[in-house]
Design an enzyme around this catalytic site. Structure first.
Site, PDB file in Angstrom:
ATOM      1  N   PRO A 114      -0.672  -1.565  -4.454  1.00 17.76           N
ATOM      2  CA  PRO A 114      -1.723  -1.391  -3.449  1.00 17.76           C
ATOM      3  C   PRO A 114      -2.146   0.070  -3.321  1.00 17.76           C
ATOM      4  O   PRO A 114      -1.307   0.976  -3.347  1.00 17.76           O
ATOM      5  CB  PRO A 114      -1.060  -1.891  -2.164  1.00 17.76           C
ATOM      6  CG  PRO A 114      -0.016  -2.843  -2.638  1.00 17.76           C
ATOM      7  CD  PRO A 114       0.491  -2.275  -3.921  1.00 17.76           C
ATOM      8  N   GLU A 115      -3.451   0.283  -3.201  1.00 15.91           N
ATOM      9  CA  GLU A 115      -3.996   1.627  -3.066  1.00 15.91           C
ATOM     10  C   GLU A 115      -4.453   1.842  -1.627  1.00 15.91           C
ATOM     11  O   GLU A 115      -4.211   1.005  -0.751  1.00 15.91           O
ATOM     12  CB  GLU A 115      -5.131   1.815  -4.068  1.00 15.91           C
ATOM     13  CG  GLU A 115      -4.694   1.591  -5.514  1.00 15.91           C
ATOM     14  CD  GLU A 115      -5.813   1.764  -6.523  1.00 15.91           C
ATOM     15  OE1 GLU A 115      -6.786   2.502  -6.243  1.00 15.91           O
ATOM     16  OE2 GLU A 115      -5.736   1.148  -7.615  1.00 15.91           O
TER      17      GLU A 115
END
Length: 275
Positions: free
Chosen positions: A2-3
């Site tokens: 996840p960013e």
């Protein structure tokens, strides 16, 4: 992994459920994830009052009582949800927090690359995982002038430079590819050549793509879900990422989206539009 948009989406969802509540029971169902949990973590969490939830890069910071902060990272497969109690544990529910209103917060991490750490309030900037991290790209200080100054003299590809968390916090492979497409810059362009108007356009593209992704709840790949368990849907709006050979949006090139490998990661771009 996840960013920034995914982590920010999770932070916002958790804040709605956790801020102002008290942890009445903390259960650590194993001793570690990526690294061992801090000593006495379950005891520190049990009875703690929850304050504001913040984010630094790809990390969530949860204020506990008057002087504590819980640091959380989702890793590659981690997902954290908050909902009503009563549901049976899933296999990889490694951390379970029960709040005073009955809400149950579950940290599920199949690959165990996530982490939890505890620190005293005010020591966040000195934490080994946060020290030296660049500015948040959605804050006012991140602009073309800043970006050009940090890229000056860097003879590495611009994509690699943007993935450096010391230059800008929270960016990862997906949103760097998308921002470079919006800015019309080749991922192979030398970072040092991104100056002036180019740097300004790139900074604006980064802000825009992150804002759009947050509004869409992030991009759901593999294990990522929002705090309420719903999927994000920004993956349906990707211009280039994961679209090798497909037509480039708004472009008349005949070859479509290209894919190359940079530093072991897939990079997607339009060879005609991005220079």
């Amino acid at each position: 992994m996840p960013e920034l948009p995914e982590v920010e989406t999770v932070r916002r969802g958790l804040a709605l459920k956790m801020t102002g509540r008290r942890i009445v029971h903390a259960e650590l169902r194993r001793q570690d994830l990526r690294r061992p949990f801090p000593p006495m973590l379950a005891q520190r969490l049990t009875g703690a009052s929850i304050g504001a939830l913040g984010r630094r890069g790809k990390y969530i910071l949860i204020e506990l009582d008057a002087d504590g902060t819980l640091l959380l990272h989702l890793g590659m497969s981690g997902r954290i949800t908050a909902g009503p109690g009563g549901a049976p544990y899933e296999r990889h529910d490694h951390v379970v927090l029960t709040l005073d209103d009955g809400t149950v917060v579950r940290f599920n991490d199949a690959r165990r690359f996530g982490l939890l750490d505890y620190m005293r309030r005010g020591e966040e900037s000195a934490h080994p995982l946060l020290a030296g991290m660049g500015p948040e790209p959605l804050e006012p200080g991140f602009d073309g002038r800043y970006l050009a100054a940090k890229l000056a003299g860097k003879m590495t590809p611009i994509k690699a430079a943007l993935l450096d968390q010391k230059i800008v916090a929270g960016l990862g492979n997906i949103y760097v590819c998308e921002a470079l497409y919006r800015a019309g810059l080749s991922p192979s362009r030398l970072a040092a050549t991104v100056t002036g108007a180019r740097a300004g356009k790139l900074a604006g593209a980064i802000k825009a793509v992150l804002g759009d992704a947050i509004e869409a709840g992030g991009s759901s790949l593999r294990d990522y879900v929002q705090a309420d368990g719903e999927l994000g849907y920004f993956q349906h709006h990707w211009a280039v990422y994961g679209r090798e050979g497909e037509p480039c949006p708004g472009c008349a090139c005949a070859e479509g989206v290209h894919r190359i490998v940079q530093s072991g990661r897939s990079t997607f771009f339009c060879a005609k539009k991005q220079r």
